[in-house]
Design a protein around this motif. Structure first.
Motif, PDB file in Angstrom:
ATOM      1  N   PHE A  63       0.842  -1.207   0.000  1.00  0.00           N
ATOM      2  CA  PHE A  63       0.000   0.000   0.000  1.00  0.00           C
ATOM      3  C   PHE A  63       0.876   1.256   0.000  1.00  0.00           C
ATOM      4  CE2 PHE A  63      -3.634   2.526   1.919  1.00  0.00           C
ATOM      5  CZ  PHE A  63      -4.415   2.428   0.790  1.00  0.00           C
ATOM      6  N   ILE A  88       3.926  -4.246   4.748  1.00  0.00           N
ATOM      7  CA  ILE A  88       4.836  -4.565   5.851  1.00  0.00           C
ATOM      8  C   ILE A  88       5.228  -3.303   6.626  1.00  0.00           C
ATOM      9  CG2 ILE A  88       5.871  -6.753   5.083  1.00  0.00           C
ATOM     10  CD1 ILE A  88       8.117  -5.050   3.819  1.00  0.00           C
ATOM     11  N   GLN A 109       2.358   2.970   6.210  1.00  0.00           N
ATOM     12  CA  GLN A 109       1.608   3.048   4.949  1.00  0.00           C
ATOM     13  C   GLN A 109       0.124   2.759   5.163  1.00  0.00           C
ATOM     14  OE1 GLN A 109       3.099   4.413   2.659  1.00  0.00           O
ATOM     15  NE2 GLN A 109       4.714   3.240   1.652  1.00  0.00           N
ATOM     16  N   SER A 129       1.017  -4.717  -5.588  1.00  0.00           N
ATOM     17  CA  SER A 129       1.746  -3.476  -5.891  1.00  0.00           C
ATOM     18  C   SER A 129       2.886  -3.297  -4.906  1.00  0.00           C
ATOM     19  CB  SER A 129       0.799  -2.282  -5.898  1.00  0.00           C
ATOM     20  OG  SER A 129      -0.064  -2.304  -4.781  1.00  0.00           O
ATOM     21  N   PRO A 174       7.241  -3.898  -4.330  1.00  0.00           N
ATOM     22  CA  PRO A 174       8.405  -3.756  -5.225  1.00  0.00           C
ATOM     23  C   PRO A 174       8.618  -4.997  -6.105  1.00  0.00           C
ATOM     24  CG  PRO A 174       8.927  -2.968  -3.018  1.00  0.00           C
ATOM     25  CD  PRO A 174       7.576  -3.610  -2.925  1.00  0.00           C
ATOM     26  N   PRO A 195       6.944  -4.222 -13.693  1.00  0.00           N
ATOM     27  CA  PRO A 195       7.128  -5.413 -14.502  1.00  0.00           C
ATOM     28  C   PRO A 195       6.653  -6.621 -13.691  1.00  0.00           C
ATOM     29  CG  PRO A 195       9.207  -4.806 -13.481  1.00  0.00           C
ATOM     30  CD  PRO A 195       8.226  -3.745 -13.118  1.00  0.00           C
ATOM     31  N   HIS A 227      13.822   1.975  -6.076  1.00  0.00           N
ATOM     32  CA  HIS A 227      14.091   2.134  -7.518  1.00  0.00           C
ATOM     33  C   HIS A 227      15.580   2.337  -7.829  1.00  0.00           C
ATOM     34  CE1 HIS A 227       9.808   2.496  -8.625  1.00  0.00           C
ATOM     35  NE2 HIS A 227       9.671   3.094  -7.457  1.00  0.00           N
TER      36      HIS A 227
HETATM   37  N1  LIG Z   1       1.680   0.687 -13.699  1.00  0.00           N
HETATM   38  C1  LIG Z   1       2.271   1.818 -13.391  1.00  0.00           C
HETATM   39  O1  LIG Z   1       2.103   2.837 -14.054  1.00  0.00           O
HETATM   40  C2  LIG Z   1       3.168   1.884 -12.188  1.00  0.00           C
HETATM   41  C3  LIG Z   1       3.595   3.110 -11.673  1.00  0.00           C
HETATM   42  C4  LIG Z   1       4.411   3.099 -10.541  1.00  0.00           C
HETATM   43  C5  LIG Z   1       4.804   1.899  -9.971  1.00  0.00           C
HETATM   44  N2  LIG Z   1       4.387   0.725 -10.521  1.00  0.00           N
HETATM   45  C6  LIG Z   1       4.769  -0.564  -9.941  1.00  0.00           C
HETATM   46  O2  LIG Z   1       4.077  -0.721  -8.708  1.00  0.00           O
HETATM   47  C7  LIG Z   1       4.893  -1.473  -7.810  1.00  0.00           C
HETATM   48  C8  LIG Z   1       5.065  -0.642  -6.538  1.00  0.00           C
HETATM   49  O3  LIG Z   1       5.715   0.557  -6.839  1.00  0.00           O
HETATM   50  P1  LIG Z   1       5.506   1.856  -5.930  1.00  0.00           P
HETATM   51  O4  LIG Z   1       6.116   2.985  -6.679  1.00  0.00           O
HETATM   52  O5  LIG Z   1       4.105   1.959  -5.487  1.00  0.00           O
HETATM   53  O6  LIG Z   1       6.450   1.500  -4.697  1.00  0.00           O
HETATM   54  P2  LIG Z   1       6.273   1.976  -3.192  1.00  0.00           P
HETATM   55  O7  LIG Z   1       7.608   1.775  -2.563  1.00  0.00           O
HETATM   56  O8  LIG Z   1       5.682   3.337  -3.122  1.00  0.00           O
HETATM   57  O9  LIG Z   1       5.214   0.937  -2.581  1.00  0.00           O
HETATM   58  C9  LIG Z   1       5.514  -0.416  -2.353  1.00  0.00           C
HETATM   59  C10 LIG Z   1       4.892  -0.804  -1.020  1.00  0.00           C
HETATM   60  O10 LIG Z   1       5.038  -2.206  -0.846  1.00  0.00           O
HETATM   61  C11 LIG Z   1       5.319  -2.436   0.525  1.00  0.00           C
HETATM   62  N3  LIG Z   1       5.959  -3.748   0.631  1.00  0.00           N
HETATM   63  C12 LIG Z   1       7.227  -4.106   0.329  1.00  0.00           C
HETATM   64  N4  LIG Z   1       7.409  -5.437   0.496  1.00  0.00           N
HETATM   65  C13 LIG Z   1       6.209  -5.932   0.917  1.00  0.00           C
HETATM   66  C14 LIG Z   1       5.767  -7.224   1.264  1.00  0.00           C
HETATM   67  N5  LIG Z   1       6.585  -8.282   1.196  1.00  0.00           N
HETATM   68  N6  LIG Z   1       4.478  -7.363   1.657  1.00  0.00           N
HETATM   69  C15 LIG Z   1       3.638  -6.301   1.736  1.00  0.00           C
HETATM   70  N7  LIG Z   1       4.020  -5.037   1.420  1.00  0.00           N
HETATM   71  C16 LIG Z   1       5.283  -4.863   1.010  1.00  0.00           C
HETATM   72  C17 LIG Z   1       6.210  -1.283   0.942  1.00  0.00           C
HETATM   73  O11 LIG Z   1       6.212  -1.083   2.341  1.00  0.00           O
HETATM   74  C18 LIG Z   1       5.560  -0.120   0.192  1.00  0.00           C
HETATM   75  O12 LIG Z   1       4.578   0.525   0.962  1.00  0.00           O
HETATM   76  C19 LIG Z   1       6.179  -1.755  -8.554  1.00  0.00           C
HETATM   77  O13 LIG Z   1       6.112  -3.012  -9.146  1.00  0.00           O
HETATM   78  C20 LIG Z   1       6.237  -0.683  -9.613  1.00  0.00           C
HETATM   79  O14 LIG Z   1       6.991  -1.030 -10.755  1.00  0.00           O
HETATM   80  C21 LIG Z   1       3.561   0.701 -11.598  1.00  0.00           C
END
Ligand SMILES: NC(=O)c1ccc[n+]([C@@H]2O[C@H](COP(=O)([O-])OP(=O)(O)OC[C@H]3O[C@@H](n4cnc5c(N)ncnc54)[C@H](O)[C@@H]3O)[C@@H](O)[C@H]2O)c1
Length: 348
Positions: free
Chosen positions: A11, A36, A40, A69, A71, A94, A161
């Protein structure tokens, strides 16, 4: 139609974006979120169950589907858990770090007979959909070149990233979308690919790429991204045998330009430029070029989820199919290989 009870694992930035979109769509009921990092979860929507791990969420909430969503490095583990729990899956892009990882994902989702798709929602970008229509409807005739360019000014990356082992870098980020758009547009086997990938201002991860894809139907596509170009733009160009189409901007501002003369072998008139006289590259004579508007499209990323609902209820074939996701990942591996060796990669 019953609501689809859905949970979000991870989240953070995208998890929050998904929650905002889901609440605008009646067919979804956001039932749970898991992260985790407890910070968040502080602004989780009222009435939504919160969990700290995917396991807790899958065991503790009544769900039909999950959005992953977290990493990139964690996607495989998350997909395996969700598939074994028999949930429909939308995984962020990806989907996987490698083709090999993705094959494990498709195996486990097939084995457990769950719907599996990836959030490659930029197939619903306005600029892309306009250019796809130009290409599909041959609005500039037979296309021979397509350029997709994305230039930005903030080259620095943040959080996970910046770590390659966590799936950082721009190829894993925008690269997925830009490659997916071109493959979906041209939809023909690839002959070869040549690419460059650089770390311009980021020490550990790529922040620039330039990819040339030569398709078997003769189209040459160039995908270029620079996070540190300092001249921001989102541009498209399609050159065809009956005209050219250009876009500059995510909103799809641009035009189609045609001429009745260019292909009729009419000798160019010599004009004088600052670089000397030229027949082909000076200003066009008045009346030679005709400008037309681009087609209009009405699309939004919300459409991705509306489409998912129809697939969930077996009313429509999946639009982001696992084999298409896999093809994008194959291209990404070829990009890394070509950038490393300096060689073109033969394909398909
Ligand atoms: N489709 C799109 O346009 C788009 C845009 C941005 C990001 N993304 C993708 O979304 C994903 C997340 O990116 P983001 O920018 O939101 O990152 P982010 O770091 O903002 O969010 C990721 C969240 O996952 C949580 N997390 C990490 N490991 C975890 C686990 N094992 N269990 C539960 N929660 C966990 C983290 O605490 C964090 O809050 C990535 O795969 C990224 O490539 C896609």
């Amino acid at each position: 139609m019953e609501k689809i009870k859905i949970g979000i694992a991870g989240f953070g930035f995208m998890g929050h974006c998904h929650a905002d979109t889901l609440k605008t769509i009646d067919e979804f009921q956001l039932t749970a979120v898991a992260d985790i990092n407890p910070n968040q979860l502080r602004d989780a929507p009222l009435g939504v169950n919160v969990f700290h791990t995917m396991d807790e969420m899958l065991n503790g909430a009544d769900l039909d589907a999950v959005i992953i969503s977290t990493p990139n490095l964690t996607h495989l583990e998350m997909v395996e858990k969700a598939a074994k729990a028999k949930k429909a899956i939308i995984c962020e892009k990806p989907a996987a770090m490698t083709v090999e990882e993705f094959d494990k994902m498709t195996a486990v989702t097939k084995e457990n007979k769950v719907l599996f798709t990836v959030h490659q929602q930029r197939r619903w970008d306005t600029d892309y959909c306009i250019m796809k229509e130009v290409y599909d409807k041959k609005l500039v005739g037979e296309a021979y070149v397509i350029k997709s360019q994305l230039y930005g000014f903030n080259g620095y990356m943040h959080d996970w990233h910046v770590f390659p082992e966590l799936g950082g870098g721009m190829l894993y980020d925008w690269g997925v979308h830009l490659i997916d758009q071109i493959l979906n547009m041209v939809n023909t086997p690839i002959e070869s690919l040549y690419a460059d990938l650089k770390n311009v201002i980021n020490e550990n991860v790529d922040d620039y790429f330039n990819i040339m894809i030569r398709f078997k139907n003769g189209v040459m596509a160039q995908i270029e991204l620079g996070t540190y170009y300092l001249t921001p733009k989102r541009a498209w160009f399609i050159g065809g045998d009956k005209g050219s189409a250009v876009i500059d901007g995510f909103a799809g501002e641009g035009k189609i330009v045609r001429t009745s003369h260019l292909l009729q072998n009419v000798p160019g008139k010599i004009t004088m430029t600052a670089a000397g006289p030229t027949r082909s590259f000076g200003p066009a004579a008045p009346g030679l070029l005709i400008e037309e508007p681009l087609p209009q499209v009405q699309v939004s990323h919300r459409d991705y989820f509306l489409h998912f609902i129809r697939s969930f209820y077996n009313k429509e074939e999946l639009m982001i199919k696992p084999e298409e996701v896999r093809r994008v990942l194959c291209i990404m591996e070829a990009v890394r290989e070509s950038a490393k060796t300096g060689e073109a990669i033969r394909f398909e």
